[in-house]
Design a protein around this motif. Sequence first.
Motif, short mmCIF file in Angstrom:
data_model
loop_
_atom_site.label_atom_id
_atom_site.label_comp_id
_atom_site.label_asym_id
_atom_site.label_seq_id
_atom_site.Cartn_x
_atom_site.Cartn_y
_atom_site.Cartn_z
N SER A 127 8.48 -4.93 0.50
CA SER A 127 7.81 -5.99 -0.22
C SER A 127 8.30 -5.94 -1.64
O SER A 127 8.20 -4.94 -2.32
N THR A 128 8.80 -7.04 -2.09
CA THR A 128 9.36 -7.03 -3.44
C THR A 128 8.37 -7.57 -4.44
O THR A 128 8.72 -7.83 -5.58
N PHE A 130 6.00 -6.18 -6.06
CA PHE A 130 5.91 -5.31 -7.21
C PHE A 130 7.04 -5.57 -8.19
O PHE A 130 6.85 -5.63 -9.40
N LEU A 131 8.22 -5.75 -7.62
CA LEU A 131 9.37 -5.93 -8.51
C LEU A 131 9.26 -7.24 -9.29
O LEU A 131 9.68 -7.32 -10.43
#
Lengths: 139, 669, 123
Positions: A127-128, A130-131
């Motif tokens: 899962s991106t 957070f980025l």
Amino acid sequence: MLKGRLKFIIAIAVITLTVSYLVYDGVKDTMVYYLTVEELRAQVPTVYDTKVRVSGTVVPGTIIKDTDGALEFKITDGSQTIDVAYAGIVPDVFADEVEAVVEGVYAKNDVFEADTLLAKCPTKYESTDFLYNEKDSSY
Amino acid sequence: MVETGNISIFLALIISIYVLVASIYGVKTRKWDFVKSAENGALAVCALLIIATIALLHSLINLDFSLKYVALNTSTDLATIYRFTSLWAGQAGSILLWCLVLSFYTAIVVLQSRKKDRQLMPYVLSTLAAVSIFFIFIIAFVESPFEKLSFIPKEGRGLNPILQNAYMAIHPLTLYIGYVGLTVPFAFGMGALLSGKLGDEWIRYSRKWALFAWTFLGIGLLLGARWAYLELGWGGYWAWDPVENAAFMPWLAATAFIHSVMIQEKKGMLKKWNMALIILTFFLAIFGTFITRSGIISSVHSFAQSDIGPLFLGFIAFILLFSFGMFLYRINDLEAENRFDSILSRESAFIFNNLLFLGAAFAVFLGTIFPILSEALTGNKILVGPPYFNRVNVPIALVLIMLMGIGPLISWRKASFKNLLKNFLYPLLLGIFTVIVLLALGMKNITALIAFAFCAFVTGTVFTEFIRGTLVRMRRGENFLTAFMRLVSRNKRRYGGYIVHMGVVLIVIGVTASSVFVTEKQATLHKGESMELRGYSLRFDGLKQYTTDAKNATVANLTLFEGGREIGTIAPEKNIYKYEGNREINQETEVALRSTYKDDLYVILSSFNADGSATIRAMINPMVNWIWAGGIVLLLGAIVTMWPSGKKSRQEAFVRYTVREKDPTVKAQ
Amino acid sequence: METVIILIISVAVAIYIALPFFLKRGSQGNDAPVILEVESGEHEIEKLKSLDNQKETLYSAIRDIDFDYELGKLSKEDFIELKNNYKLDAAGVLKEIDQIRNQSGTKTPDYELEQEILSYRKR
């Protein structure tokens, strides 16, 4: 030598039957229903005092740690919520909003007495989200 | 470097397809140039995957956050060594590693077997290529390690702290060498089916590969257990978790395989069985990796949730159908050459061994997929936990241990009952003696008593074998040392196998002791207070806090007493990792462990309070070190069995076959 | 720059794979010392190899039996019976090998052992 072959077949049959019996007996005695919180609540009062496993997300703010190590918290599956009491080793991942799995008995006072608490290891998931939070501060 | 890595993967895929096609075409039309070209292709694929791996490593070590994989698995505060191991921390990287390992195996098979069977090898190569195509396809099109993000984050998500230790660094690697290694005997089996060469060539060639893969799979399992014991903090090393079972099942089947191939080799029997067994073993290996990666069976260790699941299922279905299809097609040609003479023979012991191992594998399989099965059949998700697995597997294990002791005493084909009893005597006495001693010491647990008795029995058998074998040689005039060395080197498989069995015995002893005789206690202590546990006493001396770059740590300092005498300090910790990226785990418990061969004292700081008191949980796990020691013995024994025999290769050199030049297109070898 | 590297890799790989079609096949290089040359049709070669393997298997079975007997796992009667069975089987295999090898007429490396087995057969 027919006699020899017969002895063999008997031996093989014995082994197969024994293993099958062990499996059957093992399953029968240790099987545990895996329910969502909603399913658990739906099966009251028949589900009281039977060993079950329930999974749900830990409701934020409900974790209470006693000084002697006992733990209380609530889990929910979005539609229903139950109280859980547990006194064993607490996994490090365990925190608000973590997916928790408890195994134990739902007591008649509507508190789930858990003897096992598992918390889901963070999905090495790609899962991106957070980025993306960092995006604004990038180049 | 990223582009190079990316293109290398695509090239590897294309060439692997070429290898598959060219090797089959070449062997069918007898155009050996195509086969040779396919072999070169396999070597090229290996080189390309090395390039791709180096490219990814380069990006990881240099923290190229433009790559999704790097951003998700590293962070600026990650130590270099762990940037290196993050190669296999996530889905895409670990599949690339899988492809790399498979390409190494393929390359070595090609190089080693060039002069071997010309009819068989191309089909073996094509099978290896087919499997490679599947895995390379995944990293080319489904989960690319070189996938880019649409932006460049300033910081990566970082590597989970519990993965930042030596065990987690090598455990996946050894597991992969094991898992992937099982592809090789499978490829030889498929090669035999496809080429019609159904003698035992395929077994002879693949035997060492099977042993090698089996060894690494076993070591990988032990390393995983040790990691769980040290890092997960629940005091145990095996939880019958789906991911653990995923590696255990192929290991069980592989154990059955390496035993039953000894019968085929020696006697030419069991051809069909061995073929079916290797197909099953490979299936379990792929299935295992499927469970681990697809998240279909929720496990506390689940790697990931993804759309890789359906792809794997399709691949598994294909393997099963194709291999069993070929198997049935050739079944009439897989004729047995001999019959059994006697039920009291090593052959029978091996057959029983196989049945039991497969029985255990089946039981574990059933227990692992139970939730899926029950949900599909009844709509309710039902699961079975450790109690099920232990109930089924412990009796099976006990019988297997007993067989380990009896097997060597029995001869091939037929054992003489009188001789058997004579050879039985000393080990049996040792077993009985052990039981008596343990009973006298107060042990009451029946399972433990039986287990220890059997272990003593097996130990007695193994020592007897070594001693008697050495004595026999000494009768021929050799001195003790020479006799012993020659005994082992002339019969590496037999005596190496005995050493492996001794390793297993040690592991069983450790597992039995640490499962049955655990003591545990939890107490909340204020400074100066003590807790007692079976002769040990822990005095709480207070909490301390310290900080490093990565974490804020709280330590509980304890002094350990045994029987009143101070023997040391123990300091379990609870750490809070500063780096926000590891948000999901920001708290980590560090177990404090004091290990001896007698027992492990395992101490955890459960929680601490503002008033300076701490809740301490202490466990005594007896004889855990025996498990790890047993693993080392097992490894040594396996190395002995796999050690090459110079003699055989010399013999192979003596005969060269040349084909008569009748047909100009057929050339001399 | 990187494009150049990729091109070089691709071309190198392609050449390596195409190589066998262009090179002459003299260099199959079996460096092992050759003691016995057998010339035969392809089919016979396969049969010979298979027989050779069966022979090796039987010899090692005989060695095992010898050792097991010395270790005391077999009674004398069982030992003799089993060994005779194996020797018979081995003799059969050797006879087949001989028939095929009649064309070349050379001796095999395990000559002595085979003579012993053949002489047993004549008894």
